[in-house]
Structure formats: structure tokens, C-alpha cells
Design a protein around this motif. Structure first.
Motif, PDB file in Angstrom:
ATOM      1  N   GLY A  85       4.049  57.085  89.862  1.00 54.93           N
ATOM      2  CA  GLY A  85       5.229  57.766  89.351  1.00 54.93           C
ATOM      3  C   GLY A  85       6.549  57.143  89.741  1.00 54.93           C
ATOM      4  N   LYS A  86       6.518  55.935  90.322  1.00 55.99           N
ATOM      5  CA  LYS A  86       7.775  55.284  90.713  1.00 55.99           C
ATOM      6  C   LYS A  86       8.657  55.035  89.495  1.00 55.99           C
ATOM      7  N   SER A  87       8.107  54.462  88.444  1.00 53.62           N
ATOM      8  CA  SER A  87       8.910  54.201  87.247  1.00 53.62           C
ATOM      9  C   SER A  87       9.408  55.511  86.641  1.00 53.62           C
ATOM     10  N   SER A  88       8.600  56.554  86.737  1.00 49.87           N
ATOM     11  CA  SER A  88       8.966  57.843  86.148  1.00 49.87           C
ATOM     12  C   SER A  88      10.176  58.459  86.838  1.00 49.87           C
ATOM     13  N   ILE A  89      10.209  58.410  88.179  1.00 47.94           N
ATOM     14  CA  ILE A  89      11.363  58.995  88.861  1.00 47.94           C
ATOM     15  C   ILE A  89      12.602  58.122  88.682  1.00 47.94           C
TER      16      ILE A  89
END
Length: 214
Positions: A45-49
Motif C-alpha cells: 500500500g505504499k503507492s496507495s498512500i
């Protein structure tokens, strides 16, 4: 300090969206006025946040992001990151039972059908999933929408994951193992759909294209 700067600084230890990629993605989102965004493949979820932080700084927009249910097993996982960052109102994660393509089928069948300004595509990179996935993404992108393809030069032969698990490629021919399958989609499927190749980012292994119309 912006929310984006806080997020990229605090979570720089989490793969795979590093600060350089996040900054370029912010430019793409901002320059194209993207507010409704689709992401295929979020891992932890790094890209998502990062996308959620970009939208928060812009004061509008939402990300819908899809990955397999096994993504729940990561530590931390996307739900942990959303709770820590308070960006749950900007990011909606969807966990697929088997494939992101089936989740997109549900979205395509929904009334009204969701329509996105931009898709960041970092899903399974084999020909079948990427080729069909991009066709489904096209059905969900607005005219003039932006598609960002990650891992343009990926191949099974060069993949550390597959090298460590030789049995995972047993059913593939040698030419398919060596093919840069995302780039094949870039060269064949996107022109067939009428997309314009806007730019490649060789250092990031990205390609950016625009859907016709709009």
C-alpha cells in the motif's frame, strides 16, 4: 509541510514506490487534473498512500486500488497504513479473491459504471493478465484518460521471484519467459485501442499513454 512530504518521508523504508517515483506520479496526476484514480496492484500500500496524500493536498479525489486477498498478510499491510495515515477517506482498497480482472468485471457491470481519470497499472506482468487487464482498464477510463504502466522491461527470465522459483515458469515457452510482456502491451494493445504514447521514463521503467478523446 504537505501531506505528501510527510508520507514520503515517514514511509520511505516501505517498498516499492520510492520518493523519485512518487514525485513523478504527483506531477502526472497534477498536470492532468486527475482526481478519480484506479490502481492495479498495491502490495503493502505504499503507492496507495502516496496517491492518497497527493489527492489530500489537492483537496479532492479518491483512489480505488485492487490487489489479491493475500496482500492482507503483509506487515504492515495497506489497512495498517491507511489507519496510521488517516487517508482512508481518499483510498478504497479492494481485495480480489483470485484476480484483479474479476474485480474490474464487477466495476464494469456496476450501474453507474465508475469512470477514472488515471490508472496506475502495476499488476501481474505476464502477457495474459496485463493484456486483458489493460483492455478492462480502457473500459473504465474516461476519454482522454491517462494510463501509467510500470515495469515496462520486466520479463520472467529477469525476475528474481521466478529465478528463485524455477518451477513457476515450467509451463511457459522460452520465448515467453524472455519477452518483455508489459512492453508488448505498450507496442501492440495500446496502439490498437488508439492510445497515444506520451512518454517513457527509462529510469523508472514506466510508460505513460493517453486514451483517445476527451
Amino acid at each position: 509541510m504537505s501531506v505528501f512530504d510527510l508520507i514520503t518521508s515517514r514511509y520511505k523504508h516501505i517498498p516499492y514506490m520510492d520518493g523519485r517515483r512518487a514525485a513523478v506520479l504527483r506531477e502526472i496526476i497534477t498536470e492532468n487534473g486527475a482526481r478519480d484514480i484506479l490502481e492495479i496492484g498495491f502490495y503493502q500500500g505504499k503507492s496507495s498512500i502516496c496517491i492518497g496524500a497527493i489527492l489530500e493536498d489537492l483537496g479532492a479525489g479518491k483512489l480505488v486500488t485492487i490487489d489479491k486477498g493475500t496482500a492482507r498478510k503483509h506487515e504492515p499491510n495497506i489497512l495498517d497504513l491507511l489507519e496510521e495515515t488517516g487517508l482512508g477517506h481518499r483510498v478504497e482498497p479492494r481485495f480480489a479473491h483470485r484476480s484483479y480482472t474479476w474485480e474490474m468485471q464487477k466495476m464494469i457491470a456496476a450501474q453507474p459504471r465508475p469512470q477514472f481519470d488515471l490508472c496506475y497499472f502495476d499488476g501481474g506482468h505476464q502477457w495474459d493478465g496485463t493484456g486483458f487487464g489493460v483492455v478492462l482498464v480502457d473500459m473504465l477510463l474516461k476519454p482522454g484518460g491517462i494510463l501509467v504502466l510500470d515495469d515496462m522491461n520486466w520479463s520472467m527470465a529477469r525476475s528474481a521471484y521466478h529465478r528463485e522459483r524455477p518451477g513457476s515458469v515450467a509451463g511457459f515457452s522460452q520465448d515467453e519467459r524472455e519477452a518483455q510482456t508489459v512492453r508488448l502491451v505498450w507496442r501492440t494493445v495500446l496502439p490498437h485501442l488508439g492510445y497515444a504514447h506520451l512518454r517513457e521514463y527509462p529510469a523508472l521503467d514506466w510508460g505513460v499513454a493517453r486514451k483517445p478523446g476527451g
